[in-house]
Design a protein around this motif. Structure first.
Motif, mmCIF file in Angstrom:
data_model
loop_
_atom_site.group_PDB
_atom_site.id
_atom_site.type_symbol
_atom_site.label_atom_id
_atom_site.label_comp_id
_atom_site.label_asym_id
_atom_site.label_seq_id
_atom_site.Cartn_x
_atom_site.Cartn_y
_atom_site.Cartn_z
ATOM 1 N N GLU A 215 -4.558 16.594 -1.159
ATOM 2 C CA GLU A 215 -5.276 15.394 -1.605
ATOM 3 C C GLU A 215 -4.628 14.168 -0.979
ATOM 4 O O GLU A 215 -3.433 13.921 -1.155
ATOM 5 C CB GLU A 215 -5.239 15.287 -3.129
ATOM 6 N N ASN A 216 -5.430 13.424 -0.243
ATOM 7 C CA ASN A 216 -4.961 12.183 0.383
ATOM 8 C C ASN A 216 -5.481 10.984 -0.407
ATOM 9 O O ASN A 216 -6.622 10.992 -0.880
ATOM 10 C CB ASN A 216 -5.460 12.076 1.819
ATOM 11 N N SER A 217 -4.671 9.960 -0.529
ATOM 12 C CA SER A 217 -5.103 8.773 -1.263
ATOM 13 C C SER A 217 -4.430 7.526 -0.711
ATOM 14 O O SER A 217 -3.347 7.588 -0.112
ATOM 15 C CB SER A 217 -4.804 8.916 -2.756
ATOM 16 N N ILE A 218 -5.113 6.399 -0.902
ATOM 17 C CA ILE A 218 -4.582 5.081 -0.522
ATOM 18 C C ILE A 218 -4.455 4.283 -1.812
ATOM 19 O O ILE A 218 -5.453 3.992 -2.470
ATOM 20 C CB ILE A 218 -5.533 4.378 0.471
ATOM 21 N N ARG A 219 -3.231 3.934 -2.167
ATOM 22 C CA ARG A 219 -2.971 3.401 -3.500
ATOM 23 C C ARG A 219 -2.349 2.013 -3.470
ATOM 24 O O ARG A 219 -1.706 1.614 -2.493
ATOM 25 C CB ARG A 219 -2.031 4.345 -4.261
ATOM 26 N N LEU A 220 -2.551 1.307 -4.581
ATOM 27 C CA LEU A 220 -1.870 0.037 -4.828
ATOM 28 C C LEU A 220 -0.922 0.215 -6.017
ATOM 29 O O LEU A 220 -1.108 1.107 -6.849
ATOM 30 C CB LEU A 220 -2.880 -1.068 -5.146
ATOM 31 N N HIS A 221 0.059 -0.672 -6.104
ATOM 32 C CA HIS A 221 1.034 -0.626 -7.198
ATOM 33 C C HIS A 221 0.647 -1.649 -8.271
ATOM 34 O O HIS A 221 0.667 -2.851 -8.028
ATOM 35 C CB HIS A 221 2.440 -0.932 -6.668
ATOM 36 N N ARG A 222 0.285 -1.148 -9.410
ATOM 37 C CA ARG A 222 -0.168 -2.014 -10.507
ATOM 38 C C ARG A 222 0.875 -3.052 -10.904
ATOM 39 O O ARG A 222 0.574 -4.251 -10.992
ATOM 40 C CB ARG A 222 -0.529 -1.162 -11.717
ATOM 41 N N ASP A 223 2.134 -2.627 -11.169
ATOM 42 C CA ASP A 223 3.145 -3.536 -11.710
ATOM 43 C C ASP A 223 3.500 -4.635 -10.714
ATOM 44 O O ASP A 223 3.758 -5.781 -11.106
ATOM 45 C CB ASP A 223 4.401 -2.762 -12.118
ATOM 46 N N GLN A 224 3.489 -4.288 -9.428
ATOM 47 C CA GLN A 224 3.754 -5.315 -8.415
ATOM 48 C C GLN A 224 2.672 -6.387 -8.437
ATOM 49 O O GLN A 224 2.939 -7.574 -8.339
ATOM 50 C CB GLN A 224 3.836 -4.675 -7.026
ATOM 51 N N LEU A 225 1.419 -5.955 -8.592
ATOM 52 C CA LEU A 225 0.296 -6.900 -8.611
ATOM 53 C C LEU A 225 0.320 -7.763 -9.872
ATOM 54 O O LEU A 225 0.007 -8.959 -9.827
ATOM 55 C CB LEU A 225 -1.024 -6.138 -8.522
ATOM 56 N N LEU A 226 0.711 -7.178 -11.007
ATOM 57 C CA LEU A 226 0.697 -7.914 -12.277
ATOM 58 C C LEU A 226 1.747 -9.015 -12.347
ATOM 59 O O LEU A 226 1.697 -9.863 -13.240
ATOM 60 C CB LEU A 226 0.888 -6.938 -13.440
ATOM 61 N N LYS A 227 2.681 -9.021 -11.406
ATOM 62 C CA LYS A 227 3.679 -10.090 -11.401
ATOM 63 C C LYS A 227 3.064 -11.442 -11.052
ATOM 64 O O LYS A 227 3.627 -12.487 -11.361
ATOM 65 C CB LYS A 227 4.796 -9.760 -10.407
ATOM 66 N N TRP A 228 1.902 -11.385 -10.407
ATOM 67 C CA TRP A 228 1.216 -12.637 -10.060
ATOM 68 C C TRP A 228 0.506 -13.166 -11.295
ATOM 69 O O TRP A 228 -0.117 -12.421 -12.044
ATOM 70 C CB TRP A 228 0.210 -12.377 -8.935
ATOM 71 N N THR A 229 0.563 -14.490 -11.500
ATOM 72 C CA THR A 229 -0.012 -15.093 -12.712
ATOM 73 C C THR A 229 -1.457 -15.558 -12.527
ATOM 74 O O THR A 229 -2.043 -16.110 -13.451
ATOM 75 C CB THR A 229 0.842 -16.298 -13.146
ATOM 76 N N GLY A 230 -2.020 -15.332 -11.350
ATOM 77 C CA GLY A 230 -3.355 -15.882 -11.090
ATOM 78 C C GLY A 230 -4.506 -14.924 -11.253
ATOM 79 O O GLY A 230 -5.617 -15.194 -10.778
ATOM 80 N N TRP A 231 -4.305 -13.812 -11.950
ATOM 81 C CA TRP A 231 -5.354 -12.799 -12.027
ATOM 82 C C TRP A 231 -6.534 -13.206 -12.906
ATOM 83 O O TRP A 231 -7.673 -12.924 -12.589
ATOM 84 C CB TRP A 231 -4.780 -11.473 -12.555
ATOM 85 N N ARG A 232 -6.291 -13.815 -14.021
ATOM 86 C CA ARG A 232 -7.366 -14.150 -14.968
ATOM 87 C C ARG A 232 -8.189 -12.896 -15.270
ATOM 88 O O ARG A 232 -7.661 -11.931 -15.807
ATOM 89 C CB ARG A 232 -8.237 -15.277 -14.408
ATOM 90 N N LEU B 137 0.846 -1.198 0.000
ATOM 91 C CA LEU B 137 0.000 0.000 0.000
ATOM 92 C C LEU B 137 0.879 1.245 0.000
ATOM 93 O O LEU B 137 1.923 1.289 0.658
ATOM 94 C CB LEU B 137 -0.892 0.034 1.237
ATOM 95 N N GLU B 138 0.418 2.260 -0.705
ATOM 96 C CA GLU B 138 1.083 3.556 -0.708
ATOM 97 C C GLU B 138 0.110 4.566 -0.122
ATOM 98 O O GLU B 138 -0.950 4.837 -0.700
ATOM 99 C CB GLU B 138 1.469 3.952 -2.130
ATOM 100 N N ILE B 139 0.434 5.100 1.054
ATOM 101 C CA ILE B 139 -0.415 6.091 1.713
ATOM 102 C C ILE B 139 0.181 7.458 1.383
ATOM 103 O O ILE B 139 1.306 7.775 1.802
ATOM 104 C CB ILE B 139 -0.461 5.878 3.236
ATOM 105 N N VAL B 140 -0.545 8.273 0.636
ATOM 106 C CA VAL B 140 0.035 9.462 0.017
ATOM 107 C C VAL B 140 -0.744 10.722 0.381
ATOM 108 O O VAL B 140 -1.978 10.726 0.374
ATOM 109 C CB VAL B 140 0.064 9.316 -1.522
#
Length: 332
Positions: A178-195, A161-164
């Motif tokens: 502006e406050n936001s709670i973010r995820l990192h797309r490229d880190q998540l895409l490394k997993w092969t189980g997304w379908r 998580l990125e708390i920004v």
């Protein structure tokens, strides 16, 4: 939603003068047991169990949703700077997010199981009506992503998580936070189980806001639950009403014979001034008779004038009096 008479099911009278190993069962408890067996055999009783399962699932989901939204509200759309947050904020957010996603998927599985049981897996309701409602309420890519995000956490641990907090100004305008709670797309895409969830991820920026996605999903899950609950009630209303009415009838009958006055249930040492046991019993009797009964049979008269009595549904009128001779002795 459903009336209950469970407090009377195990009622028994004992006579200490009887030989050891013998129990005398009162006619009241015999009547209650027979009626309870009938109630348990009704379609409405099985529906009650499924409504209870749905209610438990939505209760868990709602609690998890409130916890997550409550935590996020301390940062998102506030003037709180990220440096003012406790160091445990990201881990706590991840924990509550996991709980929410798990309970949401559990609720959807319970709904699917209940739908299959009452309409049939291959029914038009499950294959068409339900599917159309799901498509109209949920954003497909987001749902698939969030389902898989839970699986991602199970296999690889909570996502980063990125708390920004960002400070922005346009031209000579005021500085806005502006406050936001973010995820990192490229880190998540490394997993092969997304379908299916991969479609959603590939459309996102390298860092993307997750809280707004969660808010939409939580609202969609609760909206669908309300639709499904009401649809189940409408479809099987006659079975629900039969069970409710018979259970309430039995409850009022039991109250007439063994009901405790309010002052006794409140733990008072004695009745208030002017209280009358006879009036209390009469009021309970009036309540039972005012409610009515499902025990009446339909009489039909033919053209020749002969009268025929309809078949019993297994629910006869409850007795006006308890016949002590119906008591039985059981050898233990």
């Amino acid at each position: 939603m459903f009336a209950s008479c469970g407090a009377y099911i195990s009622h028994r009278d004992y006579d200490e003068s009887m030989e050891e190993g013998t129990v005398w069962r009162s006619p009241f408890s015999i009547e209650i047991e027979e009626r309870r067996e009938h109630l348990d055999s009704l379609e409405g009783a099985r529906l009650k169990l499924d409504f209870n399962s749905l209610n438990t699932s939505i209760f868990i989901l709602s609690g998890n949703g409130r916890d997550l939204l409550g935590l996020a509200s301390k940062f998102s759309k506030t003037s709180v700077h990220v440096r003012q947050l406790p160091g445990s904020f990201p881990d706590e957010f991840s924990r509550l997010l996991h709980n929410l996603l798990a309970s949401a998927k559990s609720l959807m599985e319970v709904q699917r199981s209940v739908g299959n049981r009452w309409w049939g897996k291959e029914s038009d309701f499950m294959a068409k009506e339900r599917s159309e409602v799901l498509r109209s309420i949920f954003i497909a890519d987001e749902v698939e992503f969030l389902y898989k995000l839970r699986d991602f956490a199970l296999h690889l641990g909570s996502p980063l998580l990125e708390i920004v907090t960002e400070m922005r100004s346009v031209g000579a305008g005021p500085v806005e936070q502006e406050n936001s709670i973010r995820l990192h797309r490229d880190q998540l895409l490394k997993w092969t189980g997304w379908r299916g969830g991969r479609n959603f991820l590939e459309k996102q920026a390298e860092e993307f806001e997750i809280f707004e996605v969660i808010e939409r999903y939580f609202k969609s899950v609760t909206d669908y639950h309300l639709w499904f609950w009401r649809r189940l009630e409408d479809e099987f209303s006659s079975s629900i009403e039969e069970h409710q009415e018979k259970a309430q009838e039995l409850f009022l009958w039991a109250e007439e014979f063994v009901g405790s006055p309010e002052w006794f249930r409140a733990g008072a040492d004695g009745p208030p001034v002017g209280w009358s046991a006879r009036r209390f019993r009469a009021e309970n009797t009036q309540a039972r008779y005012s409610y009515g009964s499902r025990g009446f049979r339909i009489f039909t008269v033919s053209a020749a004038g002969s009268i025929s009595v309809g078949e019993s549904s297994g629910w006869e009128n409850l007795p006006r009096r308890i016949d002590i001779s119906r008591g039985v002795e059981l050898s233990l």
